[in-house]
Design a protein around this motif. Structure first.
Motif, PDB file in Angstrom:
ATOM      1  N   VAL B  26      37.005  40.488  40.514  1.00  0.00           N
ATOM      2  CA  VAL B  26      36.309  39.261  39.874  1.00  0.00           C
ATOM      3  C   VAL B  26      37.166  37.820  39.609  1.00  0.00           C
ATOM      4  CG1 VAL B  26      35.993  38.474  37.488  1.00  0.00           C
ATOM      5  CG2 VAL B  26      36.409  40.809  37.807  1.00  0.00           C
ATOM      6  N   ALA B  27      35.712  37.520  40.133  1.00  0.00           N
ATOM      7  CA  ALA B  27      36.007  35.857  40.360  1.00  0.00           C
ATOM      8  C   ALA B  27      36.975  34.815  38.886  1.00  0.00           C
ATOM      9  CB  ALA B  27      35.041  35.339  40.753  1.00  0.00           C
ATOM     10  N   PRO B  28      37.879  33.912  39.792  1.00  0.00           N
ATOM     11  CA  PRO B  28      38.039  34.043  38.460  1.00  0.00           C
ATOM     12  C   PRO B  28      37.489  32.145  37.325  1.00  0.00           C
ATOM     13  CG  PRO B  28      39.629  33.282  39.795  1.00  0.00           C
ATOM     14  CD  PRO B  28      38.569  33.661  40.661  1.00  0.00           C
ATOM     15  N   ALA B  30      34.152  33.572  37.149  1.00  0.00           N
ATOM     16  CA  ALA B  30      33.394  34.236  36.647  1.00  0.00           C
ATOM     17  C   ALA B  30      33.021  34.231  34.960  1.00  0.00           C
ATOM     18  CB  ALA B  30      33.146  35.994  36.933  1.00  0.00           C
ATOM     19  N   VAL B  32      32.886  37.596  31.942  1.00  0.00           N
ATOM     20  CA  VAL B  32      33.140  38.771  31.367  1.00  0.00           C
ATOM     21  C   VAL B  32      32.735  39.015  30.778  1.00  0.00           C
ATOM     22  CG1 VAL B  32      35.093  40.713  32.773  1.00  0.00           C
ATOM     23  CG2 VAL B  32      34.881  38.357  33.948  1.00  0.00           C
ATOM     24  N   ARG B  33      32.469  40.481  30.873  1.00  0.00           N
ATOM     25  CA  ARG B  33      31.853  40.857  29.279  1.00  0.00           C
ATOM     26  C   ARG B  33      32.653  42.057  29.225  1.00  0.00           C
ATOM     27  NH1 ARG B  33      26.085  40.049  27.555  1.00  0.00           N
ATOM     28  NH2 ARG B  33      26.762  40.017  25.146  1.00  0.00           N
ATOM     29  N   HIS B  34      33.252  42.618  27.758  1.00  0.00           N
ATOM     30  CA  HIS B  34      33.513  44.019  27.909  1.00  0.00           C
ATOM     31  C   HIS B  34      32.343  44.790  26.838  1.00  0.00           C
ATOM     32  CE1 HIS B  34      35.052  47.590  25.520  1.00  0.00           C
ATOM     33  NE2 HIS B  34      36.543  47.298  26.639  1.00  0.00           N
ATOM     34  N   ILE B  35      32.102  46.290  27.447  1.00  0.00           N
ATOM     35  CA  ILE B  35      30.768  46.723  27.211  1.00  0.00           C
ATOM     36  C   ILE B  35      30.613  46.478  25.345  1.00  0.00           C
ATOM     37  CG2 ILE B  35      32.249  48.975  27.077  1.00  0.00           C
ATOM     38  CD1 ILE B  35      28.992  49.429  28.779  1.00  0.00           C
ATOM     39  N   GLN B  37      30.794  44.796  23.813  1.00  0.00           N
ATOM     40  CA  GLN B  37      30.200  43.401  23.249  1.00  0.00           C
ATOM     41  C   GLN B  37      29.150  43.174  23.049  1.00  0.00           C
ATOM     42  OE1 GLN B  37      33.574  40.599  25.432  1.00  0.00           O
ATOM     43  NE2 GLN B  37      32.764  39.655  24.392  1.00  0.00           N
ATOM     44  N   VAL B  70      32.423  44.972  32.113  1.00  0.00           N
ATOM     45  CA  VAL B  70      33.476  45.917  32.380  1.00  0.00           C
ATOM     46  C   VAL B  70      32.952  47.566  31.744  1.00  0.00           C
ATOM     47  CG1 VAL B  70      36.248  46.737  31.754  1.00  0.00           C
ATOM     48  CG2 VAL B  70      35.023  44.653  32.626  1.00  0.00           C
ATOM     49  N   ALA B  71      32.808  48.375  32.261  1.00  0.00           N
ATOM     50  CA  ALA B  71      32.823  49.338  31.730  1.00  0.00           C
ATOM     51  C   ALA B  71      33.767  50.866  32.538  1.00  0.00           C
ATOM     52  CB  ALA B  71      31.006  49.911  31.843  1.00  0.00           C
ATOM     53  N   THR B  72      32.830  51.586  33.046  1.00  0.00           N
ATOM     54  CA  THR B  72      33.900  52.858  33.653  1.00  0.00           C
ATOM     55  C   THR B  72      34.395  51.697  34.424  1.00  0.00           C
ATOM     56  OG1 THR B  72      31.704  53.994  34.054  1.00  0.00           O
ATOM     57  CG2 THR B  72      33.081  55.250  32.259  1.00  0.00           C
ATOM     58  N   TYR B  74      33.274  47.962  37.021  1.00  0.00           N
ATOM     59  CA  TYR B  74      33.365  46.900  36.602  1.00  0.00           C
ATOM     60  C   TYR B  74      31.734  46.451  37.247  1.00  0.00           C
ATOM     61  CZ  TYR B  74      37.789  45.104  35.676  1.00  0.00           C
ATOM     62  OH  TYR B  74      39.505  44.952  34.886  1.00  0.00           O
TER      63      TYR B  74
END
Ligand SMILES: Cc1cc2nc3c(=O)[nH]c(=O)nc-3n(C[C@H](O)[C@H](O)[C@H](O)COP(=O)(O)OP(=O)(O)OC[C@H]3O[C@@H](n4cnc5c(N)ncnc54)[C@H](O)[C@@H]3O)c2cc1C
Lengths: 411, 80
Positions: B26-28, B30, B32-35, B37, B70-72, B74
């Protein structure tokens, strides 16, 4: 002009601040946090600890975010007391901050193991970004790990060990992981997931004491005297809610702050939101607790709406979800899987299992492993509070079709 | 190995189609969201896309191109 003070800049406090600014543009809003950084994504810090995610994407708000919204943010400020008669908040620096309406959104702190040397070097608890940075550093250098606490937070330590190449032993009190929500069949899928990442579950175990060398943990001794060598340990045995600073004010508490569905406490102009609440759950018909991101965010929003309206304008009605993403198969728990008076469960394959919890005939929660497809339908049934416990077969079909359910009975 | 799933946006006002691309890093900068969310609807479509590879409408989801979920694994959301 109304003065709002929010204690805590986690997702519930921050979401309340955002809502208050939208709902009451002329007001004064102060957010106080004892952390040194503004809101970040607490549910992603485990990915940082695993060594998979850099720091930057975990931040949610820069300090500018607050300035742009004319929200006063006090970082590194610990609230030491609240006087609800005088309506002031006291800080560790001796400052007094007056409020018209107060939101308590201070969450919890991981409980320390009540055993000798539980604060030695190499023993970790996991709540803050700072914790995650230390865990990452420590795990990168470690060879053997021990994990205690067979619940949703403990498993994050198992994942850290797995991702960082630390040979882990996961010491569990009973005969399985999360025994309050999973039967042996369901738990075994999780145990297999742990083994696959190099973490061995050890049952009917725990930590009696730690052994240290020059302040660094070197082993955990279980109640049978068995010694588990480790240079890394993760402890996740529960949360202690951050209420100490509330002293002896007359706030109703019951392992958490008791609020109604509007996030109002028993004290006038004092609200609470997030993990710290024991809220009235309109779907369950009783007080309940959630420990999840989505729920904390929504509670913050609801508190903000009702504080600004100075009324019971919107109630909290929510089906929470909590996922585990560390293994090859997905895992999702929703609602209150450990509550209820009845349940149904089935195993479908080596990686697929489902449990549904019912109370008074209605779905109140569940756990899905492997196949998450039914989650939205089961949540829908929970929201609709349909009486379906007598139709377990339909709900346990591999593909759930709500049209196969008998039509709801007229009351 | 790359996994590509097409989310067909048949009726979105933006009229866009999205793909999910499995990524290892993951680029700094980027997003990013957890599933956890994702709202319920987005979550349902996200999983349906991963499971079945079937075509889905992206209407009503709040997935933005560039975001990593972010799931099982990315997954990066990409515009087609
Ligand atoms: C490692 C980890 C993984 C998680 N994974 C998931 C997941 O996958 N899915 C999910 O849904 N949930 C997950 N959670 C739970 C989720 O993060 C919480 O439910 C949510 O963040 C709670 O938000 P909150 O605002 O209620 O409390 P918190 O985020 O705890 O915020 C409370 C804030 O108040 C501050 N504070 C406390 N006392 C004081 C004081 N006296 N003065 C000033 N400030 C104070 C604290 O420092 C903290 O910043 C996870 C939690 C952790 C720790």
């Amino acid at each position: 002009m109304t003065e709002y003070v929010i204690i805590g800049d986690g997702i519930s406090g921050s979401s309340a601040a955002e809502t208050l600014r939208e709902e009451d543009p002329e007001s004064s809003i102060t957010v106080i946090t004892d952390e040194g950084e503004a809101l970040y994504n607490r549910i992603l810090i485990k990915e940082h600890a695993k060594g998979k995610l850099p720091e930057a994407p975990i931040s949610i708000h820069e300090e500018d975010w607050y300035a742009e919204r004319d929200i006063e943010l006090s970082l590194n400020t610990h609230v030491t007391g609240v006087d609800t008669d005088e309506k002031v908040v006291h800080t560790h620096e001796g400052d007094e901050i007056g409020y018209d309406k107060l939101l308590i959104a201070t969450g919890g702190t991981p409980t320390q193991l009540p055993v000798d040397d539980s604060d030695a070097e190499g023993i970790h608890h996991f709540w803050t970004f700072q914790d995650a940075r230390k865990i990452r550093e420590s795990a990168e250098a470690a060879e053997k790990g021990v994990i205690v606490g067979a619940g949703l937070l403990g498993i994050d330590f198992a994942a850290v060990c797995g991702a960082q190449g630390v040979e882990g032993k996961y010491l569990m009190r009973g005969d399985r992981w999360w025994r309050y929500a999973l039967s042996s069949e369901g738990a075994e899928i999780m145990h297999e997931g742990m083994r696959e990442v190099g973490v061995e579950p050890v049952f009917d175990s725990g930590v009696d004491r730690f052994e240290t060398d020059d302040g660094q943990v070197v082993a955990a001794i279980d109640p049978d005297g068995e010694r588990h060598e480790c240079d890394f340990a993760g402890v996740a045995i529960g949360l202690t809610f951050n209420t100490e600073y509330l002293g002896d004010i007359d706030l109703e508490q019951d392992n958490g702050i008791v609020v109604d569905q509007y996030m109002q406490t028993n004290l006038e102009d004092v609200y609470a939101a997030g993990d710290i609440t024991r809220f009235y759950d309109v779907l369950l018909g009783e007080q309940a607790q959630n420990g999840s991101w989505g729920s904390a965010k929504e509670q913050g929003r609801i508190a903000g709406v009702n504080m600004a309206a100075d009324d019971e304008a919107e109630e909290f009605e929510w089906v929470s979800s909590y996922s585990i993403t560390h293994f090859d198969f997905p895992f999702l728990s929703f609602g209150h899987p450990t509550l209820g008076d009845d349940h149904a469960e089935r195993k479908y394959s080596d990686t697929e299992w489902r449990r549904i919890a019912f109370k008074d005939g209605k779905v109140v929660g569940g756990v899905l492993i492997g196949d998450l497809a039914p989650q939205s339908k089961l949540k829908q049934l929970m929201r609709e509070q349909r009486d379906v416990a007598d139709q377990k077969e339909v709900l346990l079909e591999e593909t759930v079709d709500l049209d196969d359910l008998a039509p709801p009975q007229e009351q | 190995m790359l996994l590509l799933v097409i989310l067909m946006a048949t009726t979105t006002s933006a009229g866009r189609s999205l793909t999910l691309r499995r990524v290892d890093t993951v680029a700094p900068n980027a997003a990013v969201r957890h599933i956890d969310q994702l709202d319920d609807r987005t979550l349902e479509r996200f999983y349906a896309a991963l499971e079945g590879g079937r075509q889905l409408t992206a209407t009503g989801t709040d997935l933005e191109p560039g975001t990593v979920i972010v799931a099982t694994d990315y997954y990066r959301v990409e515009a087609v």
